[in-house]
Enzyme design. Structure first.
Site, short mmCIF file in Angstrom:
data_model
loop_
_atom_site.label_atom_id
_atom_site.label_comp_id
_atom_site.label_asym_id
_atom_site.label_seq_id
_atom_site.Cartn_x
_atom_site.Cartn_y
_atom_site.Cartn_z
N SER A 1 0.85 -1.19 0.00
CA SER A 1 0.00 0.00 0.00
C SER A 1 0.89 1.23 0.00
O SER A 1 2.04 1.18 0.47
CB SER A 1 -0.89 0.01 1.25
OG SER A 1 -1.52 1.26 1.42
N TYR B 1 -2.77 -0.91 10.47
CA TYR B 1 -2.65 -1.18 9.03
C TYR B 1 -1.34 -0.60 8.48
O TYR B 1 -0.59 -1.29 7.77
CB TYR B 1 -3.84 -0.57 8.30
CG TYR B 1 -3.82 -0.76 6.81
CD1 TYR B 1 -4.21 -1.98 6.25
CD2 TYR B 1 -3.45 0.26 5.95
CE1 TYR B 1 -4.20 -2.16 4.87
CE2 TYR B 1 -3.44 0.08 4.57
CZ TYR B 1 -3.82 -1.13 4.04
OH TYR B 1 -3.81 -1.31 2.68
#
Length: 255
Positions: free
Chosen positions: A143, A156
């Protein structure tokens, strides 16, 4: 077809980005092992689409947050397909919680699936490649948040930052075995996980102001990058993150 006679395992491959990756690899000639926690209609639809492209495909359920499941997944994939050449660590989760309110359960779930799973899947895959004596590709779906802070998603971001260093370290260790290891770092991609965002025009408009390309990414944007890294064209690329974000990473600011 650049991936003819190759076999790829895609975790979280039944929908969204994972399905896009699986279909693109199939278009390039690869046979596919699709994984998610449970077989469902989405998984069966993905398998049907792959087979319609003339490729072999199977589904193997596993919880990638559990080490024993990771090892069993690779073993069963080899049993059913004969070999594995490409591992795509795509499965991932995120939880929304401020740092002060985040629970141990939230943290464990995110780190188990996003980091523990890729670690032990890569290990099992690399052992298989070593024992067979052929070359391999490990591609992690990371990401932009391996670089970019994202308030209220600390676990995350920590998992993706960890994935960046995992990738860099094992790229060095596995290069002598002919295994390349790279990350794809998507930005904002239009998938089912973003359905709520798509239904909130004001929030969507604010996000688009941060993306110079002025659009959300599509699964095909990520899938094309994965197909490249899986191919012989990327044989000398390892230890790298390929950002797929329309320019978001270096233009982003919290509103």
């Amino acid at each position: 077809m650049k991936l003819e006679n190759k076999v790829a395992l895609v975790t979280g491959g039944s929908q969204g980005i994972g399905r896009g990756i699986a279909l693109r690899l199939a278009e390039e000639g690869a046979d596919l092992v699709i994984n998610s926690r449970h077989e469902n209609d989405q998984a069966r639809e993905t398998l049907a689409q792959i087979r319609d492209l003339g490729r072999r495909a199977c589904f193997i359920p596993a919880d990638v947050g559990v080490v024993a499941d990771c090892r069993r997944l690779v073993e069963r994939a080899v049993e059913q397909m004969g070999r594995l050449d490409i591992l795509v660590n795509n499965a991932g989760v995120q939880t929304h919680a401020s740092f002060l309110d985040a629970s141990e359960e939230d943290y464990d779930q995110v780190l188990d699936i996003n980091l523990r799973g890729p670690f032990f899947l890569a290990q099992a895959f690399a052992r298989h490649v070593r024992d067979r004596g052929h070359r391999g590709r490990i591609i992690n779906n990371s990401s932009v948040h391996e670089e970019l802070p994202h308030p209220n998603f600390t676990a995350y971001c920590a998992s993706k930052g960890g994935m960046k260093m995992l990738m860099r370290n094992i790229a060095i260790e596995l290069a002598p075995l002919g295994i390349t290891v790279n990350n794809i770092a998507p930005g904002a991609i239009e998938t089912p996980i973003n359905r709520d965002l798509m239904n909130q025009p004001e929030k969507l408009d604010t996000l688009l102001q941060n993306i110079p390309a002025n659009r959300l990414g599509q699964p095909r944007d990520v899938a094309g990058a994965v197909a490249f890294l899986a191919s012989d064209d990327a044989d000398y690329i390892t230890g790298a993150t390929l950002v797929v974000d329309g320019g978001l990473l270096w233009n982003y600011s919290e509103q």
